[in-house]
Design a protein around this motif. Structure first.
Motif, PDB file in Angstrom:
ATOM      1  N   GLY A  67       0.797  -1.222   0.000  1.00  0.00           N
ATOM      2  CA  GLY A  67       0.000   0.000   0.000  1.00  0.00           C
ATOM      3  C   GLY A  67       0.828   1.269   0.000  1.00  0.00           C
ATOM      4  O   GLY A  67       0.287   2.363  -0.171  1.00  0.00           O
ATOM      5  N   THR A  68       2.144   1.145   0.194  1.00  0.00           N
ATOM      6  CA  THR A  68       3.007   2.328   0.162  1.00  0.00           C
ATOM      7  C   THR A  68       2.982   2.927  -1.237  1.00  0.00           C
ATOM      8  O   THR A  68       3.076   2.218  -2.232  1.00  0.00           O
ATOM      9  N   ILE A  69       2.847   4.239  -1.311  1.00  0.00           N
ATOM     10  CA  ILE A  69       2.854   4.942  -2.603  1.00  0.00           C
ATOM     11  C   ILE A  69       4.244   5.498  -2.837  1.00  0.00           C
ATOM     12  O   ILE A  69       4.823   6.148  -1.958  1.00  0.00           O
ATOM     13  N   ILE A  70       4.776   5.238  -4.017  1.00  0.00           N
ATOM     14  CA  ILE A  70       6.104   5.723  -4.408  1.00  0.00           C
ATOM     15  C   ILE A  70       5.903   6.760  -5.505  1.00  0.00           C
ATOM     16  O   ILE A  70       5.380   6.449  -6.571  1.00  0.00           O
ATOM     17  N   GLU A  71       6.316   7.988  -5.233  1.00  0.00           N
ATOM     18  CA  GLU A  71       6.206   9.040  -6.242  1.00  0.00           C
ATOM     19  C   GLU A  71       7.304   8.865  -7.283  1.00  0.00           C
ATOM     20  O   GLU A  71       8.461   8.622  -6.938  1.00  0.00           O
ATOM     21  N   LEU A  72       6.921   9.007  -8.536  1.00  0.00           N
ATOM     22  CA  LEU A  72       7.869   8.882  -9.642  1.00  0.00           C
ATOM     23  C   LEU A  72       8.147  10.258 -10.245  1.00  0.00           C
ATOM     24  O   LEU A  72       7.447  11.227  -9.963  1.00  0.00           O
ATOM     25  N   ASP A  73       9.161  10.309 -11.110  1.00  0.00           N
ATOM     26  CA  ASP A  73       9.563  11.596 -11.698  1.00  0.00           C
ATOM     27  C   ASP A  73       8.730  11.991 -12.909  1.00  0.00           C
ATOM     28  O   ASP A  73       9.050  12.957 -13.584  1.00  0.00           O
ATOM     29  N   LYS A  74       7.649  11.268 -13.196  1.00  0.00           N
ATOM     30  CA  LYS A  74       6.790  11.610 -14.330  1.00  0.00           C
ATOM     31  C   LYS A  74       5.393  11.943 -13.826  1.00  0.00           C
ATOM     32  O   LYS A  74       4.954  11.467 -12.784  1.00  0.00           O
ATOM     33  N   ILE A  75       4.687  12.728 -14.613  1.00  0.00           N
ATOM     34  CA  ILE A  75       3.328  13.139 -14.293  1.00  0.00           C
ATOM     35  C   ILE A  75       2.362  12.120 -14.898  1.00  0.00           C
ATOM     36  O   ILE A  75       2.609  11.584 -15.985  1.00  0.00           O
ATOM     37  N   ALA A  76       1.251  11.859 -14.224  1.00  0.00           N
ATOM     38  CA  ALA A  76       0.235  10.952 -14.757  1.00  0.00           C
ATOM     39  C   ALA A  76      -0.211  11.427 -16.137  1.00  0.00           C
ATOM     40  O   ALA A  76      -0.427  12.617 -16.358  1.00  0.00           O
ATOM     41  N   GLY A  77      -0.304  10.518 -17.067  1.00  0.00           N
ATOM     42  CA  GLY A  77      -0.695  10.854 -18.432  1.00  0.00           C
ATOM     43  C   GLY A  77       0.471  11.186 -19.344  1.00  0.00           C
ATOM     44  O   GLY A  77       0.327  11.286 -20.554  1.00  0.00           O
ATOM     45  N   GLU A  78       1.655  11.347 -18.772  1.00  0.00           N
ATOM     46  CA  GLU A  78       2.850  11.629 -19.571  1.00  0.00           C
ATOM     47  C   GLU A  78       3.273  10.348 -20.307  1.00  0.00           C
ATOM     48  O   GLU A  78       3.089   9.255 -19.786  1.00  0.00           O
ATOM     49  N   PRO A  79       3.820  10.460 -21.524  1.00  0.00           N
ATOM     50  CA  PRO A  79       4.253   9.265 -22.245  1.00  0.00           C
ATOM     51  C   PRO A  79       5.267   8.455 -21.435  1.00  0.00           C
ATOM     52  O   PRO A  79       6.088   9.011 -20.712  1.00  0.00           O
ATOM     53  N   ILE A  80       5.171   7.138 -21.568  1.00  0.00           N
ATOM     54  CA  ILE A  80       6.097   6.248 -20.871  1.00  0.00           C
ATOM     55  C   ILE A  80       7.184   5.797 -21.840  1.00  0.00           C
ATOM     56  O   ILE A  80       7.027   5.892 -23.059  1.00  0.00           O
ATOM     57  N   ASP A  81       8.290   5.329 -21.286  1.00  0.00           N
ATOM     58  CA  ASP A  81       9.432   4.898 -22.096  1.00  0.00           C
ATOM     59  C   ASP A  81       9.376   3.392 -22.326  1.00  0.00           C
ATOM     60  O   ASP A  81       9.081   2.623 -21.411  1.00  0.00           O
ATOM     61  N   VAL A  82       9.687   2.981 -23.560  1.00  0.00           N
ATOM     62  CA  VAL A  82       9.761   1.566 -23.903  1.00  0.00           C
ATOM     63  C   VAL A  82      11.222   1.264 -24.223  1.00  0.00           C
ATOM     64  O   VAL A  82      11.830   1.933 -25.061  1.00  0.00           O
ATOM     65  N   LEU A  83      11.772   0.267 -23.525  1.00  0.00           N
ATOM     66  CA  LEU A  83      13.169  -0.123 -23.717  1.00  0.00           C
ATOM     67  C   LEU A  83      13.234  -1.558 -24.237  1.00  0.00           C
ATOM     68  O   LEU A  83      12.485  -2.420 -23.773  1.00  0.00           O
ATOM     69  N   VAL A  84      14.100  -1.797 -25.200  1.00  0.00           N
ATOM     70  CA  VAL A  84      14.342  -3.144 -25.712  1.00  0.00           C
ATOM     71  C   VAL A  84      15.811  -3.451 -25.470  1.00  0.00           C
ATOM     72  O   VAL A  84      16.685  -2.728 -25.941  1.00  0.00           O
ATOM     73  N   ASN A  85      16.049  -4.518 -24.703  1.00  0.00           N
ATOM     74  CA  ASN A  85      17.403  -4.897 -24.292  1.00  0.00           C
ATOM     75  C   ASN A  85      18.140  -3.711 -23.671  1.00  0.00           C
ATOM     76  O   ASN A  85      19.322  -3.492 -23.923  1.00  0.00           O
ATOM     77  N   GLY A  86      17.416  -2.909 -22.878  1.00  0.00           N
ATOM     78  CA  GLY A  86      18.011  -1.787 -22.162  1.00  0.00           C
ATOM     79  C   GLY A  86      18.194  -0.530 -22.988  1.00  0.00           C
ATOM     80  O   GLY A  86      18.649   0.482 -22.484  1.00  0.00           O
ATOM     81  N   LYS A  87      17.826  -0.555 -24.269  1.00  0.00           N
ATOM     82  CA  LYS A  87      17.979   0.614 -25.136  1.00  0.00           C
ATOM     83  C   LYS A  87      16.619   1.279 -25.348  1.00  0.00           C
ATOM     84  O   LYS A  87      15.648   0.628 -25.693  1.00  0.00           O
ATOM     85  N   TYR A  88      16.575   2.577 -25.141  1.00  0.00           N
ATOM     86  CA  TYR A  88      15.357   3.372 -25.289  1.00  0.00           C
ATOM     87  C   TYR A  88      14.970   3.407 -26.764  1.00  0.00           C
ATOM     88  O   TYR A  88      15.725   3.909 -27.595  1.00  0.00           O
ATOM     89  N   VAL A  89      13.781   2.842 -27.110  1.00  0.00           N
ATOM     90  CA  VAL A  89      13.401   2.744 -28.516  1.00  0.00           C
ATOM     91  C   VAL A  89      12.080   3.409 -28.875  1.00  0.00           C
ATOM     92  O   VAL A  89      11.829   3.678 -30.042  1.00  0.00           O
ATOM     93  N   ALA A  90      11.211   3.646 -27.861  1.00  0.00           N
ATOM     94  CA  ALA A  90       9.901   4.198 -28.196  1.00  0.00           C
ATOM     95  C   ALA A  90       9.271   4.886 -26.997  1.00  0.00           C
ATOM     96  O   ALA A  90       9.707   4.712 -25.862  1.00  0.00           O
ATOM     97  N   LYS A  91       8.229   5.666 -27.296  1.00  0.00           N
ATOM     98  CA  LYS A  91       7.365   6.240 -26.263  1.00  0.00           C
ATOM     99  C   LYS A  91       5.991   5.626 -26.465  1.00  0.00           C
ATOM    100  O   LYS A  91       5.627   5.234 -27.565  1.00  0.00           O
ATOM    101  N   GLY A  92       5.243   5.538 -25.377  1.00  0.00           N
ATOM    102  CA  GLY A  92       3.920   4.947 -25.481  1.00  0.00           C
ATOM    103  C   GLY A  92       3.003   5.459 -24.402  1.00  0.00           C
ATOM    104  O   GLY A  92       3.366   6.337 -23.613  1.00  0.00           O
TER     105      GLY A  92
END
Length: 111
Positions: A67-92
């Motif tokens: 139940g602990t909430i962890i604040e992240l460095d992104k805002i809700a609704g902001e695009p998320i990062d997609v990584l393939v084998n650790g390399k940043y390849v897309a936003k989604g």
């Protein structure tokens, strides 16, 4: 530049010639290209979706409970990062499909 093998204690009978290469032919047929790509189609990739990041101390980590909430460095609704084998390849964006979460790719990163 001339190399005298005898000056370095080498065999003066050594025959040295420049390397001979076949000319590069750029016209590979599409059928051969498809055959080549088929060789790697079943190679597994590690795909990760990163919602955000944060930094915590060891004490803060030990104090976490269900139940602990962890604040992240992104805002809700902001695009998320997609990584393939650790390399940043897309936003989604996060989508819900029935009762599961998914990611809709919105932008491919070209680097």
């Amino acid at each position: 530049m001339y190399y005298d093998p005898a000056a370095f204690g080498g065999d003066p009978q050594v025959n040295v010639q420049p390397a001979q290469f076949q000319p590069f032919v750029g016209g590979i047929s599409p059928a051969l290209q498809q055959e080549n790509i088929d060789l790697i189609m079943d190679v597994p990739l590690d795909v990760a979706v990163e919602l955000g990041r944060t930094t915590k101390t060891i004490q803060e980590g030990l104090d976490m409970n269900p139940g602990t909430i962890i604040e992240l460095d992104k805002i809700a609704g902001e695009p998320i990062d997609v990584l393939v084998n650790g390399k940043y390849v897309a936003k989604g964006e996060v989508v819900v499909i029935e009762e599961s979460f998914g990611v809709r790719i919105t932008d491919i990163i070209k680097d």
